[in-house]
Design a protein around this motif. Structure first.
Motif, PDB file in Angstrom:
ATOM      1  N   ILE A  35      19.277  -1.125   2.634  1.00 55.70           N
ATOM      2  CA  ILE A  35      18.501  -2.144   1.928  1.00 55.70           C
ATOM      3  C   ILE A  35      19.177  -2.443   0.602  1.00 55.70           C
ATOM      4  O   ILE A  35      19.565  -1.520  -0.126  1.00 55.70           O
ATOM      5  CB  ILE A  35      17.066  -1.640   1.665  1.00 55.70           C
ATOM      6  CG1 ILE A  35      16.382  -1.317   2.987  1.00 55.70           C
ATOM      7  CG2 ILE A  35      16.261  -2.660   0.874  1.00 55.70           C
ATOM      8  CD1 ILE A  35      15.112  -0.534   2.820  1.00 55.70           C
ATOM      9  N   GLY A  36      19.290  -3.722   0.282  1.00 58.04           N
ATOM     10  CA  GLY A  36      19.871  -4.133  -0.987  1.00 58.04           C
ATOM     11  C   GLY A  36      18.811  -4.653  -1.931  1.00 58.04           C
ATOM     12  O   GLY A  36      17.984  -5.469  -1.552  1.00 58.04           O
ATOM     13  N   VAL A  37      18.837  -4.156  -3.173  1.00 62.68           N
ATOM     14  CA  VAL A  37      18.007  -4.721  -4.239  1.00 62.68           C
ATOM     15  C   VAL A  37      18.862  -5.825  -4.839  1.00 62.68           C
ATOM     16  O   VAL A  37      19.903  -5.555  -5.436  1.00 62.68           O
ATOM     17  CB  VAL A  37      17.652  -3.649  -5.301  1.00 62.68           C
ATOM     18  CG1 VAL A  37      16.831  -4.258  -6.418  1.00 62.68           C
ATOM     19  CG2 VAL A  37      16.922  -2.493  -4.654  1.00 62.68           C
ATOM     20  N   ALA A  87       8.136   3.649  -4.480  1.00 59.37           N
ATOM     21  CA  ALA A  87       7.532   3.246  -5.757  1.00 59.37           C
ATOM     22  C   ALA A  87       8.554   2.535  -6.641  1.00 59.37           C
ATOM     23  O   ALA A  87       8.238   1.513  -7.276  1.00 59.37           O
ATOM     24  CB  ALA A  87       6.971   4.465  -6.471  1.00 59.37           C
ATOM     25  N   LYS A  88       9.776   3.042  -6.663  1.00 59.69           N
ATOM     26  CA  LYS A  88      10.839   2.424  -7.464  1.00 59.69           C
ATOM     27  C   LYS A  88      11.163   1.020  -6.940  1.00 59.69           C
ATOM     28  O   LYS A  88      11.290   0.069  -7.709  1.00 59.69           O
ATOM     29  CB  LYS A  88      12.090   3.304  -7.424  1.00 59.69           C
ATOM     30  CG  LYS A  88      13.241   2.787  -8.232  1.00 59.69           C
ATOM     31  CD  LYS A  88      14.444   3.701  -8.101  1.00 59.69           C
ATOM     32  CE  LYS A  88      15.651   3.071  -8.754  1.00 59.69           C
ATOM     33  NZ  LYS A  88      16.875   3.798  -8.448  1.00 59.69           N
ATOM     34  N   ASP A 113       0.808  -1.221   0.000  1.00 62.61           N
ATOM     35  CA  ASP A 113       0.000   0.000   0.000  1.00 62.61           C
ATOM     36  C   ASP A 113       0.845   1.276   0.000  1.00 62.61           C
ATOM     37  O   ASP A 113       0.567   2.226   0.739  1.00 62.61           O
ATOM     38  CB  ASP A 113      -0.950   0.018   1.209  1.00 62.61           C
ATOM     39  CG  ASP A 113      -1.917  -1.150   1.208  1.00 62.61           C
ATOM     40  OD1 ASP A 113      -2.274  -1.607   0.102  1.00 62.61           O
ATOM     41  OD2 ASP A 113      -2.313  -1.596   2.301  1.00 62.61           O
ATOM     42  N   GLY A 114       1.903   1.284  -0.780  1.00 62.67           N
ATOM     43  CA  GLY A 114       2.736   2.478  -0.879  1.00 62.67           C
ATOM     44  C   GLY A 114       3.627   2.724   0.319  1.00 62.67           C
ATOM     45  O   GLY A 114       4.163   3.811   0.484  1.00 62.67           O
ATOM     46  N   GLY A 131       9.163  -0.903  -5.198  1.00 68.31           N
ATOM     47  CA  GLY A 131       8.006  -1.749  -5.465  1.00 68.31           C
ATOM     48  C   GLY A 131       8.003  -2.264  -6.889  1.00 68.31           C
ATOM     49  O   GLY A 131       7.686  -3.429  -7.143  1.00 68.31           O
ATOM     50  N   ALA A 132       8.359  -1.402  -7.841  1.00 69.57           N
ATOM     51  CA  ALA A 132       8.420  -1.812  -9.247  1.00 69.57           C
ATOM     52  C   ALA A 132       9.515  -2.854  -9.460  1.00 69.57           C
ATOM     53  O   ALA A 132       9.326  -3.825 -10.188  1.00 69.57           O
ATOM     54  CB  ALA A 132       8.659  -0.594 -10.127  1.00 69.57           C
ATOM     55  N   GLU A 133      10.664  -2.666  -8.804  1.00 64.21           N
ATOM     56  CA  GLU A 133      11.767  -3.622  -8.945  1.00 64.21           C
ATOM     57  C   GLU A 133      11.443  -4.946  -8.259  1.00 64.21           C
ATOM     58  O   GLU A 133      11.842  -6.000  -8.720  1.00 64.21           O
ATOM     59  CB  GLU A 133      13.058  -3.030  -8.385  1.00 64.21           C
ATOM     60  CG  GLU A 133      13.627  -1.927  -9.243  1.00 64.21           C
ATOM     61  CD  GLU A 133      14.892  -1.325  -8.682  1.00 64.21           C
ATOM     62  OE1 GLU A 133      15.305  -1.696  -7.564  1.00 64.21           O
ATOM     63  OE2 GLU A 133      15.476  -0.465  -9.363  1.00 64.21           O
ATOM     64  N   ALA A 134      10.722  -4.879  -7.156  1.00 59.70           N
ATOM     65  CA  ALA A 134      10.397  -6.099  -6.412  1.00 59.70           C
ATOM     66  C   ALA A 134       9.407  -6.976  -7.162  1.00 59.70           C
ATOM     67  O   ALA A 134       9.340  -8.181  -6.924  1.00 59.70           O
ATOM     68  CB  ALA A 134       9.841  -5.750  -5.037  1.00 59.70           C
TER      69      ALA A 134
END
Length: 154
Positions: free
Chosen positions: A121-123, A92-93, A55-56, A95-98
């Motif tokens: 946090i690591g992507v 948002a970025k 939810d953002g 969330g899009a990558e996840a």
């Protein structure tokens, strides 16, 4: 000072072994009173933690912060979900990558910066077994090269 190089509290050493970290992002955490005291006493375990976007909002899930010894009835649940403080665009970025398959959001480090607890946090993308073996071979070869160079200098 590079990200994550403040007053280091806890580090997820297994993360770089199990994942290839593509990007890192710093975030603040919403903590209860006794949680920050436990963090300053280095009573944190990041091993099974991850970040969930819902939810953002970003949440830190399954990170164990031990109860503070002198906290008695004010203590918190050690595994409670903690909200992360980030800009809306960053969330948002992430969330899009996840949403991409094979991409995970994992906590790499917790540290104190300017009196506030921060999480790095690591992507990350999961490694296959052969990738892990290949990395270990590279690490061993580099260690052997450093050893021989050090012996030559003597």
């Amino acid at each position: 000072m590079p990200k994550g190089e403040g007053n280091l509290i806890a580090q997820n050493r297994k993360a770089r072994h199990d994942y290839t970290v593509m990007e890192t992002i710093e975030a603040g955490m919403v903590l209860k009173g006794t949680e920050i005291k436990a963090i300053r006493n280095r009573r944190v375990n990041l091993k099974d933690g991850y970040v969930r976007i819902r939810d953002g909002e970003a949440f830190l899930v399954n990170v164990h912060i031990s109860p503070y010894e002198q906290g008695n009835l004010f203590n918190h649940d050690p595994l409670r979900t903690r909200k992360l403080l980030m800009h809306k665009k960053q969330i948002a970025k992430l969330g899009a990558e996840a949403k991409n398959t094979g991409i995970a959001l994992i906590p790499l480090k917790i540290y104190i910066k300017d009196g506030f607890a921060k999480v790095l946090i690591g992507v990350a993308k999961g490694k296959k077994q052969y990738d892990k073996r290949q990395d270990l071979k590279k690490k061993d070869m580099n260690r052997e090269i450093d050893r021989t160079l050090k012996d030559r200098q003597r």
